[in-house]
Write an enzyme that holds these catalytic residues in place. Structure first.
Site, mmCIF file in Angstrom:
data_model
loop_
_atom_site.group_PDB
_atom_site.id
_atom_site.type_symbol
_atom_site.label_atom_id
_atom_site.label_comp_id
_atom_site.label_asym_id
_atom_site.label_seq_id
_atom_site.Cartn_x
_atom_site.Cartn_y
_atom_site.Cartn_z
ATOM 1 C CD GLN A 232 -2.531 1.274 2.766
ATOM 2 O OE1 GLN A 232 -2.208 0.544 3.640
ATOM 3 N NE2 GLN A 232 -3.759 1.843 2.670
ATOM 4 C CD GLU B 136 -3.055 10.480 19.293
ATOM 5 O OE1 GLU B 136 -2.798 9.740 18.061
ATOM 6 O OE2 GLU B 136 -2.755 9.901 20.340
ATOM 7 C CD GLU C 65 -5.242 0.834 6.475
ATOM 8 O OE1 GLU C 65 -5.562 1.775 5.359
ATOM 9 O OE2 GLU C 65 -4.345 0.898 6.910
ATOM 10 C CE1 TYR D 294 -4.238 3.886 -0.669
ATOM 11 C CE2 TYR D 294 -5.231 4.905 1.151
ATOM 12 C CZ TYR D 294 -5.263 4.294 -0.277
ATOM 13 O OH TYR D 294 -6.557 4.168 -0.768
ATOM 14 C CB SER E 237 -3.089 8.322 14.821
ATOM 15 O OG SER E 237 -3.902 9.522 14.720
HETATM 16 C C1 LIG Z 1 4.054 -0.111 11.487
HETATM 17 C C2 LIG Z 1 3.174 0.904 10.493
HETATM 18 C C3 LIG Z 1 2.793 0.369 9.315
HETATM 19 C C4 LIG Z 1 2.196 1.158 8.429
HETATM 20 N N1 LIG Z 1 1.693 0.651 7.046
HETATM 21 C C5 LIG Z 1 1.459 1.605 6.124
HETATM 22 C C6 LIG Z 1 1.301 1.136 4.772
HETATM 23 O O1 LIG Z 1 1.794 -0.019 4.390
HETATM 24 N N2 LIG Z 1 0.952 1.767 3.900
HETATM 25 C C7 LIG Z 1 0.806 3.272 4.059
HETATM 26 O O2 LIG Z 1 0.641 3.997 3.241
HETATM 27 N N3 LIG Z 1 1.051 3.823 5.372
HETATM 28 C C8 LIG Z 1 1.352 2.840 6.262
HETATM 29 N N4 LIG Z 1 1.317 3.300 7.824
HETATM 30 C C9 LIG Z 1 1.377 4.691 7.678
HETATM 31 C C10 LIG Z 1 0.230 5.250 8.843
HETATM 32 O O3 LIG Z 1 -1.108 5.050 8.116
HETATM 33 C C11 LIG Z 1 0.642 6.301 9.388
HETATM 34 O O4 LIG Z 1 1.671 6.504 10.072
HETATM 35 C C12 LIG Z 1 -0.624 7.237 9.957
HETATM 36 O O5 LIG Z 1 -1.777 7.285 9.238
HETATM 37 C C13 LIG Z 1 -0.162 8.503 10.722
HETATM 38 O O6 LIG Z 1 0.583 9.264 9.980
HETATM 39 P P1 LIG Z 1 1.856 9.948 10.453
HETATM 40 O O7 LIG Z 1 3.053 8.638 10.617
HETATM 41 O O8 LIG Z 1 2.509 10.664 9.253
HETATM 42 O O9 LIG Z 1 1.879 10.760 11.700
HETATM 43 P P2 LIG Z 1 1.488 12.152 11.583
HETATM 44 O O10 LIG Z 1 0.374 12.413 10.983
HETATM 45 O O11 LIG Z 1 2.534 13.380 11.393
HETATM 46 O O12 LIG Z 1 0.907 12.280 13.119
HETATM 47 C C14 LIG Z 1 1.872 12.592 14.233
HETATM 48 C C15 LIG Z 1 0.834 12.714 15.425
HETATM 49 O O13 LIG Z 1 0.364 13.745 15.368
HETATM 50 C C16 LIG Z 1 -1.216 13.318 15.688
HETATM 51 N N5 LIG Z 1 -2.180 14.201 14.723
HETATM 52 C C17 LIG Z 1 -1.744 14.487 13.615
HETATM 53 N N6 LIG Z 1 -2.938 15.085 13.108
HETATM 54 C C18 LIG Z 1 -3.807 15.408 14.093
HETATM 55 C C19 LIG Z 1 -4.900 16.208 14.135
HETATM 56 N N7 LIG Z 1 -5.612 16.796 13.348
HETATM 57 N N8 LIG Z 1 -5.508 16.054 15.527
HETATM 58 C C20 LIG Z 1 -5.057 15.414 16.602
HETATM 59 N N9 LIG Z 1 -3.757 14.620 16.626
HETATM 60 C C21 LIG Z 1 -3.185 14.717 15.424
HETATM 61 C C22 LIG Z 1 -1.103 11.792 15.128
HETATM 62 O O14 LIG Z 1 -2.243 10.989 15.888
HETATM 63 C C23 LIG Z 1 0.165 11.229 15.643
HETATM 64 O O15 LIG Z 1 0.042 11.131 17.017
HETATM 65 C C24 LIG Z 1 2.182 2.525 8.677
HETATM 66 C C25 LIG Z 1 2.551 3.148 9.973
HETATM 67 C C26 LIG Z 1 2.933 2.216 10.814
HETATM 68 C C27 LIG Z 1 3.523 2.635 12.192
#
Ligand SMILES: Cc1cc2nc3c(=O)[nH]c(=O)nc-3n(C[C@H](O)[C@H](O)[C@H](O)COP(=O)(O)OP(=O)(O)OC[C@H]3O[C@@H](n4cnc5c(N)ncnc54)[C@H](O)[C@@H]3O)c2cc1C
Length: 402
Positions: A126, A389, A248, A128, A387
């Site tokens: 994936q 949050e 998902e 994304y 997440s």
């Molecule tokens: C082990 C693992 C596997 C994954 N596998 C895939 C995959 O196969 N393909 C893929 O595309 N993605 C994958 N992901 C990505 C996953 O979807 C993202 O990590 C997730 O959507 C959060 O985005 P970010 O890591 O950029 O954190 P951010 O969006 O930068 O967020 C950082 C922190 O800020 C908080 N936050 C952000 N915005 C807000 C808001 N508006 N209000 C309150 N709090 C907020 C979040 O909750 C988090 O605690 C994976 C992630 C992990 C950890």
């Protein structure tokens, strides 16, 4: 609302149990139960067993190879698999891309790609998330520029994806790409299927806290993709993206995984001692185990309530966010208690103990290695799939109107 299973559903559960007893290889269930690494071949083996029985693509309509199950039958199946320590089905092709192709793909795409998902010819991942686009997924920047030349209609893709789970095994990736920079951000995104063996695709590992190579970064440098690999209309990929996310979050509460993990926790607590008595009899520890068990029972009922509503024609709204939050908190609490119960044994990280052939005392360091690894690995549960949050934001909007 009926929260008990009907006689037909109980018969279905018995059929699933018989199937698992007959077809789930002991070698695979032993690996899952002890938290050992599952390699690509292990995952493919279980994929093939389910496909042979016609139970692999349980979210697909029957005309495309689905078994035609109700929401309750899917729930029963997924929980029985978890309780039997079956490997998880790799979700990217079967649970995510398949439903998108069925809804938005053209006939040629359905004819070509769907059978290849079922027979395992393609391993999908994936694409994304990007370094600047996770929770704010519509901010994706990876660009796809359309062009036509002597070799045909195509896109040239440049950019980076991240956190790509099991991308090291994949030969195909479905991506959200930006095809229009001028439009509002949700309106300039397209859904593109990319062959990972095309020149210009590079996969780099990310090693997580538990020492695992589960996620990756994927880089695209002038990658040529046939325009036929566009799913749905150009610049309308956000619709596919949102539709896929609902799949998902299917079974996101993971009730069966928590029930299996709780059984394991109880076994550890009965074996480990504190002041000469089993830890299970220590009042402070017993209270924490009882609390998480009560939370799990409550969540199971809520999950069944949501499924009953869906079976009655309802659409899960904020409930799936609630299930995601509570389900992942419970799984994290159980793995945290298991790590505490192992005490000093959980401190060293014995990587070899997670590999095939390691022969150690199941309640000594070998077992502890998997307990510690699972604790660290489960940190991801409250992050991916949206997440916790972000789920709270959804709940506050949908229920509290904030
Ligand atoms: C082990 C693992 C596997 C994954 N596998 C895939 C995959 O196969 N393909 C893929 O595309 N993605 C994958 N992901 C990505 C996953 O979807 C993202 O990590 C997730 O959507 C959060 O985005 P970010 O890591 O950029 O954190 P951010 O969006 O930068 O967020 C950082 C922190 O800020 C908080 N936050 C952000 N915005 C807000 C808001 N508006 N209000 C309150 N709090 C907020 C979040 O909750 C988090 O605690 C994976 C992630 C992990 C950890």
């Amino acid at each position: 609302m009926e929260l008990n299973f009907t006689p037909e559903e109980e018969a279905f559960r018995a059929a699933v149990r018989d199937f698992l007893a007959a077809k789930l290889p002991d070698r695979l269930s032993a690996k899952v139960a002890s938290g050992q690494h599952l390699g690509k071949a292990d995952l493919q083996e279980w994929h093939a067993i389910l496909n042979e029985r016609g139970w692999l693509a349980n979210h697909w309509p029957e005309q495309y190879g689905g078994p035609g199950w109700t929401a309750i039958e899917k729930f029963i199946f997924e929980n029985e698999c978890a309780l039997a320590h079956a490997p998880r089905t790799v979700p990217f092709g079967v649970n995510m891309l398949g439903p998108v192709l069925i809804k938005y793909g053209n006939e040629a795409q359905k004819r070509y790609w769907l059978p290849r998902i079922l027979n395992g010819a393609d391993w999908w991942c994936q694409g994304y998330s990007e370094p600047g686009a996770g929770s704010d997924l519509a901010a994706v920047k990876t660009s796809a520029m359309r062009g036509v030349d002597a070799q045909g209609d195509h896109y040239i893709v440049n950019g980076q994806k991240t956190w790509t789970t099991l991308g090291q095994h994949a030969n195909m990736i479905f991506c959200l790409v930006r095809t229009n920079r001028e439009a509002k951000k949700q309106e300039g995104i397209s859904f593109l299927l990319i062959d990972m063996e095309t020149p210009g695709v590079e996969v780099r590992p990310i090693i997580t806290l538990d020492g695992e190579h589960e996620v990756n970064e994927v880089f695209f440098s002038d990658v040529r993709v046939p325009a036929d690999n566009l799913v749905g209309e150009e610049n309308k990929g956000w619709t596919c993206a949102k539709f896929l996310l609902t799949y998902e979050r299917t079974n996101i509460a993971g009730v069966g995984f928590s029930v299996a993990a709780l059984e394991q926790l109880k076994a550890i607590a009965a074996k480990q001692t504190k002041n000469g008595k089993p830890l299970a009899e220590d009042p402070a520890f017993a209270v924490r185990m009882a609390c998480v068990e009560i939370d799990l029972e409550n969540m199971k009922t809520t999950n069944l309530r949501v499924i009953a509503a869906v079976a009655g024609g309802g659409v899960p709204g904020a409930e799936s966010s609630m299930l995601k939050i509570r389900g992942t908190e419970i799984r994290q609490e159980i793995s945290s208690l298991a790590r505490r119960a192992m005490g000093l044994y959980a401190r060293p990280f014995v990587a070899e103990a997670l590999e095939d052939g390691f022969d150690g005392d199941p309640f000594g360091p070998a077992f502890a290695a998997s307990v510690a690894a699972r604790y660290f690995n489960n940190r991801k549960l409250s992050i991916f799939g949206g997440s916790n949050e972000i789920q709270k934001n959804i709940i506050s909007k949908m229920i509290l109107g904030l």
